[in-house]
Design a protein around this motif. Structure first.
Motif, PDB file in Angstrom:
ATOM      1  N   ASN A  28       0.809  -1.231   0.000  1.00  0.00           N
ATOM      2  CA  ASN A  28       0.000   0.000   0.000  1.00  0.00           C
ATOM      3  C   ASN A  28       0.836   1.272   0.000  1.00  0.00           C
ATOM      4  OD1 ASN A  28      -2.634  -0.849  -0.209  1.00  0.00           O
ATOM      5  ND2 ASN A  28      -2.873  -1.185   1.988  1.00  0.00           N
ATOM      6  N   ALA A  29       1.890   1.284   0.818  1.00  0.00           N
ATOM      7  CA  ALA A  29       2.699   2.495   0.943  1.00  0.00           C
ATOM      8  C   ALA A  29       3.683   2.649  -0.213  1.00  0.00           C
ATOM      9  CB  ALA A  29       3.466   2.451   2.262  1.00  0.00           C
ATOM     10  N   MET A  30       3.796   1.638  -1.052  1.00  0.00           N
ATOM     11  CA  MET A  30       4.807   1.648  -2.124  1.00  0.00           C
ATOM     12  C   MET A  30       4.206   1.944  -3.499  1.00  0.00           C
ATOM     13  SD  MET A  30       6.443  -1.892  -0.678  1.00  0.00           S
ATOM     14  CE  MET A  30       7.674  -2.196  -1.899  1.00  0.00           C
ATOM     15  N   VAL A  31       2.891   1.905  -3.603  1.00  0.00           N
ATOM     16  CA  VAL A  31       2.263   2.096  -4.916  1.00  0.00           C
ATOM     17  C   VAL A  31       1.820   3.546  -5.084  1.00  0.00           C
ATOM     18  CG1 VAL A  31       1.576  -0.319  -5.134  1.00  0.00           C
ATOM     19  CG2 VAL A  31      -0.007   1.313  -4.087  1.00  0.00           C
ATOM     20  N   ALA A  32       1.702   3.964  -6.345  1.00  0.00           N
ATOM     21  CA  ALA A  32       1.452   5.378  -6.649  1.00  0.00           C
ATOM     22  C   ALA A  32       0.011   5.799  -6.373  1.00  0.00           C
ATOM     23  CB  ALA A  32       1.803   5.646  -8.115  1.00  0.00           C
ATOM     24  N   ASP A  33      -0.929   4.907  -6.577  1.00  0.00           N
ATOM     25  CA  ASP A  33      -2.349   5.269  -6.439  1.00  0.00           C
ATOM     26  C   ASP A  33      -3.075   4.105  -5.770  1.00  0.00           C
ATOM     27  OD1 ASP A  33      -4.891   6.325  -6.708  1.00  0.00           O
ATOM     28  OD2 ASP A  33      -5.007   6.025  -8.883  1.00  0.00           O
ATOM     29  N   PRO A  34      -2.901   3.962  -4.445  1.00  0.00           N
ATOM     30  CA  PRO A  34      -3.429   2.773  -3.759  1.00  0.00           C
ATOM     31  C   PRO A  34      -4.925   2.566  -3.959  1.00  0.00           C
ATOM     32  CG  PRO A  34      -2.334   4.281  -2.197  1.00  0.00           C
ATOM     33  CD  PRO A  34      -2.210   4.884  -3.561  1.00  0.00           C
ATOM     34  N   GLY A  35      -5.685   3.635  -4.036  1.00  0.00           N
ATOM     35  CA  GLY A  35      -7.141   3.506  -4.137  1.00  0.00           C
ATOM     36  C   GLY A  35      -7.670   3.601  -5.557  1.00  0.00           C
ATOM     37  N   THR A  36      -6.786   3.595  -6.540  1.00  0.00           N
ATOM     38  CA  THR A  36      -7.180   3.724  -7.958  1.00  0.00           C
ATOM     39  C   THR A  36      -8.120   4.916  -8.160  1.00  0.00           C
ATOM     40  OG1 THR A  36      -6.993   1.312  -8.104  1.00  0.00           O
ATOM     41  CG2 THR A  36      -7.898   2.436 -10.026  1.00  0.00           C
ATOM     42  N   THR A  37      -7.626   6.095  -7.780  1.00  0.00           N
ATOM     43  CA  THR A  37      -8.413   7.313  -7.988  1.00  0.00           C
ATOM     44  C   THR A  37      -8.322   7.789  -9.434  1.00  0.00           C
ATOM     45  OG1 THR A  37      -6.520   8.649  -7.322  1.00  0.00           O
ATOM     46  CG2 THR A  37      -8.100   8.057  -5.592  1.00  0.00           C
ATOM     47  N   ARG A  38      -7.312   7.286 -10.170  1.00  0.00           N
ATOM     48  CA  ARG A  38      -7.128   7.685 -11.568  1.00  0.00           C
ATOM     49  C   ARG A  38      -7.087   6.435 -12.448  1.00  0.00           C
ATOM     50  NH1 ARG A  38      -2.335   8.804 -12.059  1.00  0.00           N
ATOM     51  NH2 ARG A  38      -1.539   8.422  -9.985  1.00  0.00           N
ATOM     52  N   PRO A  39      -8.242   5.833 -12.715  1.00  0.00           N
ATOM     53  CA  PRO A  39      -8.235   4.618 -13.532  1.00  0.00           C
ATOM     54  C   PRO A  39      -7.720   4.892 -14.947  1.00  0.00           C
ATOM     55  CG  PRO A  39     -10.486   5.313 -13.073  1.00  0.00           C
ATOM     56  CD  PRO A  39      -9.591   6.214 -12.287  1.00  0.00           C
ATOM     57  N   PHE A  40      -7.272   3.854 -15.635  1.00  0.00           N
ATOM     58  CA  PHE A  40      -6.626   3.989 -16.936  1.00  0.00           C
ATOM     59  C   PHE A  40      -7.678   4.127 -18.046  1.00  0.00           C
ATOM     60  CE2 PHE A  40      -4.195   1.577 -20.402  1.00  0.00           C
ATOM     61  CZ  PHE A  40      -3.497   2.678 -20.819  1.00  0.00           C
ATOM     62  N   SER A  41      -8.205   3.048 -18.575  1.00  0.00           N
ATOM     63  CA  SER A  41      -9.132   3.191 -19.706  1.00  0.00           C
ATOM     64  C   SER A  41     -10.559   2.770 -19.381  1.00  0.00           C
ATOM     65  CB  SER A  41      -8.625   2.376 -20.905  1.00  0.00           C
ATOM     66  OG  SER A  41      -8.778   1.001 -20.669  1.00  0.00           O
ATOM     67  N   MET A  42     -10.789   2.343 -18.165  1.00  0.00           N
ATOM     68  CA  MET A  42     -12.156   1.972 -17.773  1.00  0.00           C
ATOM     69  C   MET A  42     -12.288   2.184 -16.266  1.00  0.00           C
ATOM     70  SD  MET A  42     -11.849  -2.192 -18.116  1.00  0.00           S
ATOM     71  CE  MET A  42     -11.115  -2.142 -19.752  1.00  0.00           C
ATOM     72  N   PRO A  43     -13.496   2.532 -15.801  1.00  0.00           N
ATOM     73  CA  PRO A  43     -13.652   2.749 -14.360  1.00  0.00           C
ATOM     74  C   PRO A  43     -13.459   1.458 -13.574  1.00  0.00           C
ATOM     75  CG  PRO A  43     -15.776   2.941 -15.504  1.00  0.00           C
ATOM     76  CD  PRO A  43     -14.736   2.719 -16.554  1.00  0.00           C
ATOM     77  N   LEU A  44     -12.890   1.578 -12.386  1.00  0.00           N
ATOM     78  CA  LEU A  44     -12.771   0.412 -11.509  1.00  0.00           C
ATOM     79  C   LEU A  44     -14.177   0.042 -11.034  1.00  0.00           C
ATOM     80  CD1 LEU A  44     -10.755  -1.440  -9.905  1.00  0.00           C
ATOM     81  CD2 LEU A  44     -10.935   0.238  -8.064  1.00  0.00           C
ATOM     82  N   PRO A  45     -14.614  -1.205 -11.264  1.00  0.00           N
ATOM     83  CA  PRO A  45     -15.961  -1.571 -10.800  1.00  0.00           C
ATOM     84  C   PRO A  45     -16.111  -1.313  -9.294  1.00  0.00           C
ATOM     85  CG  PRO A  45     -15.051  -3.297 -12.212  1.00  0.00           C
ATOM     86  CD  PRO A  45     -13.937  -2.323 -11.948  1.00  0.00           C
ATOM     87  N   ALA A  46     -17.297  -0.857  -8.891  1.00  0.00           N
ATOM     88  CA  ALA A  46     -17.517  -0.493  -7.489  1.00  0.00           C
ATOM     89  C   ALA A  46     -17.210  -1.653  -6.551  1.00  0.00           C
ATOM     90  CB  ALA A  46     -18.963  -0.031  -7.303  1.00  0.00           C
ATOM     91  N   TYR A  47     -17.508  -2.883  -6.977  1.00  0.00           N
ATOM     92  CA  TYR A  47     -17.275  -4.048  -6.101  1.00  0.00           C
ATOM     93  C   TYR A  47     -15.787  -4.382  -5.961  1.00  0.00           C
ATOM     94  CZ  TYR A  47     -17.934  -5.823 -10.867  1.00  0.00           C
ATOM     95  OH  TYR A  47     -17.892  -5.985 -12.234  1.00  0.00           O
ATOM     96  N   CYS A  48     -14.947  -3.703  -6.754  1.00  0.00           N
ATOM     97  CA  CYS A  48     -13.497  -3.914  -6.615  1.00  0.00           C
ATOM     98  C   CYS A  48     -12.809  -2.729  -5.944  1.00  0.00           C
ATOM     99  CB  CYS A  48     -12.860  -4.182  -7.976  1.00  0.00           C
ATOM    100  SG  CYS A  48     -13.311  -5.791  -8.644  1.00  0.00           S
ATOM    101  N   ARG A  49     -13.592  -1.802  -5.432  1.00  0.00           N
ATOM    102  CA  ARG A  49     -12.990  -0.661  -4.714  1.00  0.00           C
ATOM    103  C   ARG A  49     -12.721  -1.070  -3.275  1.00  0.00           C
ATOM    104  NH1 ARG A  49     -17.204   3.331  -7.077  1.00  0.00           N
ATOM    105  NH2 ARG A  49     -16.531   3.284  -9.234  1.00  0.00           N
ATOM    106  N   ASN A  50     -11.747  -1.922  -3.117  1.00  0.00           N
ATOM    107  CA  ASN A  50     -11.330  -2.407  -1.795  1.00  0.00           C
ATOM    108  C   ASN A  50      -9.840  -2.695  -1.882  1.00  0.00           C
ATOM    109  OD1 ASN A  50     -10.936  -5.270  -2.707  1.00  0.00           O
ATOM    110  ND2 ASN A  50     -13.116  -5.039  -3.136  1.00  0.00           N
ATOM    111  N   GLU A  51      -9.243  -3.037  -0.778  1.00  0.00           N
ATOM    112  CA  GLU A  51      -7.776  -3.109  -0.764  1.00  0.00           C
ATOM    113  C   GLU A  51      -7.204  -4.183  -1.681  1.00  0.00           C
ATOM    114  OE1 GLU A  51      -7.720  -5.139   3.645  1.00  0.00           O
ATOM    115  OE2 GLU A  51      -6.037  -3.885   3.045  1.00  0.00           O
ATOM    116  N   TYR A  52      -8.001  -5.192  -2.029  1.00  0.00           N
ATOM    117  CA  TYR A  52      -7.470  -6.265  -2.892  1.00  0.00           C
ATOM    118  C   TYR A  52      -7.869  -6.086  -4.361  1.00  0.00           C
ATOM    119  CZ  TYR A  52      -6.797  -8.316   1.677  1.00  0.00           C
ATOM    120  OH  TYR A  52      -6.436  -8.531   2.976  1.00  0.00           O
ATOM    121  N   ARG A  53      -8.704  -5.104  -4.657  1.00  0.00           N
ATOM    122  CA  ARG A  53      -9.221  -4.857  -6.009  1.00  0.00           C
ATOM    123  C   ARG A  53      -9.868  -6.124  -6.592  1.00  0.00           C
ATOM    124  NH1 ARG A  53      -6.868  -1.051 -10.075  1.00  0.00           N
ATOM    125  NH2 ARG A  53      -5.423  -2.687 -10.651  1.00  0.00           N
TER     126      ARG A  53
END
Ligand code: FES
Length: 143
Positions: A28-53
């Motif tokens: 968590n402390a080593m990654v650039a965007d732990p919570g995926t606030t800036r998704p790439f080409s598609m939104p992160l599905p709501a059910y994957c907005r958790n620490e394990y994606r």
């Protein structure tokens, strides 16, 4: 891990162990965007907005698009933790892009200070049986 083709791109399906899930928390402390606030080409599905994606009912299963968010190469699995060639000594396990060295953790999140700007995409998906998963579609429709 298995790789399947979806709409012309590789999708990684990884059955993560308890140790691999612990490595995600450690990263968590080593990654650039732990919570995926800036998704790439598609939104992160709501059910994957958790620490394990991943989906809560199959939290060990990671499903990510295997396209590096830098220039589109296919990252390679480097699941073994610890010091090894081309990786830092505190490597927690994840993926290494062979083109310019971007690294991603075991939830597909890009590490800090790498050429890739964003996390690997997580497509919509749903389990249609305990052992079968549908990619590109979920309870809310098709991607
Ligand atoms: S395409 Fe992956 S690091 Fe450049």
């Amino acid at each position: 891990m298995m790789t399947v083709a979806w709409r012309g791109v590789p999708v990684f399906v990884v059955n993560r162990t308890k140790e691999m899930l612990a490595a995600v928390v450690k990263a968590n402390a080593m990654v650039a965007d732990p919570g995926t606030t800036r998704p790439f080409s598609m939104p992160l599905p709501a059910y994957c907005r958790n620490e394990y994606r991943s989906r809560a009912d199959h939290k060990g299963i990671l499903i990510v698009v295997g396209v590096c968010t830098h220039l589109g190469c296919t990252p390679r699995p480097r699941f073994q933790a610890g010091p090894q060639a081309n990786l830092p000594d505190n490597w927690p396990g994840g993926f290494l892009c062979p083109c310019h060295g971007s690294t991603y953790d075991l939830a597909g999140r890009v590490f800090k200070d790498k050429p890739a700007p964003q996390n690997l995409d997580v497509p919509r998906y749903m389990f249609d049986s305990p052992t079968s998963v549908l990619i590109g579609k979920d309870e809310h429709g098709e991607a």
